[in-house]
Design an enzyme around this catalytic site. Structure first.
Site, PDB file in Angstrom:
ATOM      1  N   GLY A 180      57.880  46.014  52.394  1.00 25.18           N
ATOM      2  CA  GLY A 180      57.768  44.922  53.354  1.00 25.18           C
ATOM      3  C   GLY A 180      56.382  44.856  53.951  1.00 25.18           C
ATOM      4  O   GLY A 180      55.366  45.110  53.299  1.00 25.18           O
ATOM      5  N   GLY A 181      56.326  44.538  55.258  1.00 26.09           N
ATOM      6  CA  GLY A 181      55.038  44.406  55.933  1.00 26.09           C
ATOM      7  C   GLY A 181      54.245  45.687  55.961  1.00 26.09           C
ATOM      8  O   GLY A 181      53.017  45.663  56.098  1.00 26.09           O
TER       9      GLY A 181
ATOM     10  N   GLY B  49      24.841  35.828  31.276  1.00 18.52           N
ATOM     11  CA  GLY B  49      24.989  35.939  32.721  1.00 18.52           C
ATOM     12  C   GLY B  49      25.347  37.339  33.169  1.00 18.52           C
ATOM     13  O   GLY B  49      25.048  37.739  34.302  1.00 18.52           O
ATOM     14  N   ALA B  50      25.982  38.105  32.285  1.00 17.80           N
ATOM     15  CA  ALA B  50      26.343  39.469  32.648  1.00 17.80           C
ATOM     16  C   ALA B  50      25.104  40.325  32.896  1.00 17.80           C
ATOM     17  O   ALA B  50      25.135  41.256  33.701  1.00 17.80           O
ATOM     18  CB  ALA B  50      27.204  40.094  31.549  1.00 17.80           C
TER      19      ALA B  50
END
Length: 507
Positions: A171-172, A406-407
């Site tokens: 849960g939280g 781009g790498a």
């Protein structure tokens, strides 16, 4: 009562507080192959260094008969101690008391040590073993979680925060570990999920057990939430001590320097044989890293997630460094979404805590494909780029082989404030690989001759060096002494980003 009688009462109460939920529940914990909250702290901290705070706190709730059952400490042991002589603040949830559930007072105890950690500039280590919010306390318990989340956020980048999930975390409750710097899990013991198997089956009709839904290996290899996965709690606690040995106590301190017997001028002949003659043949980047760093020790982080990029800690000349390296043995070292997110988060951690970055580069580019594009490779790749651009710590880069497209820019190039960028003679730096480039240039199928011509003309390090994009082309055997010398020179580096509240990293 006399002073002696009062002291005897105090001793009895202290003894009661150390019994948790009682012998029967402690045995039940051991039967599950789990340690108790106090046993974990004994294993984590330097012997005799633990100082407990708030041991006499009890819950305030009287709903559903809860007031009839009270335990000193209320299900969490908090305080401070030392790891390798350095102060740390700790909390350890006690599953033997109300299943370690979080109450209002339980949360107040945790928040107190978190506040003290920030004020004193010391790391905070949380040992999580809890059934979640204490139902009888309703919104007071939920508010307690929110108070912890706020402190996790405000402490982020100020002091190291480490979470060990040593039981259920649902849960939280999962969001506190998720905000911290490192998450440790243990196979067969640790579970993390927002909703359990029962709810999943009801809502989605998927039949899944605890292990497959949120076990340690799932979060170590698939979700990437767990940075370290171990077989036993003792291994996990020892690894927490190891991680902290590479980090400063806070963002204003420098990382600790550890004496080493490994000579700073050591050259390694084996580095001449690491890179295969065939440029398409893979090799293991671990072999490079371990031959360069002190004692061959590379403390890898998230080894099973995004394995085409290696991240972890090492030392060079006794100085802590964060290592980021493409792994040619996995997907040829290509960058994909998982690797990019993994690298970006580690880089930002190192930058926050003044740990220099050393990048070993052999990357053919970003992974192509519909799945990657639809999965957000542009956004995720941009996270890695953003992290490198934003980092102001010393940044050293060694290009061992491929640095395409781009790498090349993304992997700590000179253009994004790389401080010391060198390449081995085997480096191939170009817009793209020879085969793809020739197919575009010749508008047809690439021939071996044309590929060889392209490689000879473009796919080498000398064009980049001629423009000053590389500081030098080095003998691989000199990698260690060159990096150590650069670290010494850059130790006094001063760099800062433009004044702003914060940037908008592409989340």
């Amino acid at each position: 009562m006399t002073m002696r009688e009062k002291l005897e009462l105090l001793q009895r109460k202290r003894a009661d507080s150390e019994q948790g939920g009682g012998a029967e529940r402690i045995q039940a914990q051991h039967d599950k192959h789990k340690m108790t909250a106090r046993e974990r702290l004994d294993a984590l901290l330097d012997p005799g260094s633990f100082v407990e705070l708030d041991r006499f706190v009890t819950h305030r709730s009287t709903d559903f008969g809860l007031g009839e059952e009270q335990y000193l400490g209320d299900g969490v042991v908090t305080g401070h101690g030392r790891i390798d002589g350095r102060p740390v603040f700790v909390f350890s949830q006690d599953f033997t008391v109300f299943g370690g559930s979080l109450s209002e007072t339980n949360a107040e105890k945790i928040c107190k040590v978190m506040d003290l950690a920030v004020r004193t500039g010391a790391p905070i280590v949380g040992l999580n073993d809890s059934g979640g919010a204490r139902i009888q306390e309703g919104v007071a318990s939920l508010g307690g979680y929110a108070e912890i989340f706020l402190r996790n956020t405000l402490a982020s980048g100020v002091v190291p925060q480490i979470s060990a999930v040593l039981g259920p975390c649902a849960g939280g409750a999962v969001y506190s570990p998720a905000i911290t710097d490192f998450v440790f899990m243990v196979r067969g013991v640790s579970y993390m999920f927002v909703t359990g198997p029962g709810v999943v089956k009801t809502v989605t009709h998927e039949d899944v057990d605890f292990e497959k839904l949120g076990g340690a290996d799932v979060h170590g290899a698939i979700s990437g939430i767990a940075h370290f996965v171990h077989d036993t709690e003792l291994e996990s606690l020892a690894a927490i001590r190891a991680v902290l040995s590479y980090l400063p106590s806070n963002n204003l301190d420098s990382p600790p320097v550890t004496p080493t017997d490994d000579p700073a001028d050591r050259r390694d002949e084996a580095l001449l044989e690491v890179i295969p003659d065939n440029p398409t043949q893979p090799y293991d980047m671990h072999d490079v890293i371990r031959r360069v760093v002190d004692g061959g020790v590379f403390f890898e982080v998230q080894p099973d997630f995004g394995a085409n990029l290696l991240v972890g800690f090492a030392r060079l000349g006794g100085r802590s460094v964060g290592v980021v390296a493409n792994q040619p043995a996995v997907l040829a070292g290509v960058l994909d979404s998982n690797a990019s997110v993994k690298g970006a988060r580690f880089i930002r951690l190192c930058d926050a805590f003044n740990v220099p970055l050393v990048t070993f580069e052999d990357v053919p580019g970003f992974l192509p494909g519909v799945a990657q594009e639809h999965g957000g490779i542009i956004k995720h790749g941009a996270k890695l780029l953003y992290a490198y651009c934003e980092a102001t710590v010393p940044k050293l880069t060694v290009i061992t082989r491929k640095a395409y497209g781009g790498a090349y820019d993304v992997m700590s190039s000179k253009h994004i404030r790389g401080d010391y960028n060198v390449a081995w003679p085997t480096a191939e730096i170009a817009v793209m690989g020879p085969k793809g480039a020739v197919e575009i240039l010749d508008k047809g199928e690439a021939t071996e001759q044309r590929e060889a011509e392209y490689r000879e003309r473009f796919a080498h390090p000398y064009l980049a060096a001629a423009r000053g994009f590389l500081d030098d082309i080095i003998d691989p055997r000199d990698t260690r002494p060159r990096l150590i010398a650069a670290l010494v020179t850059l130790a006094s580096k001063r760099d800062r980003n433009p004044p702003k509240k914060h940037g908008n990293i592409p989340l």
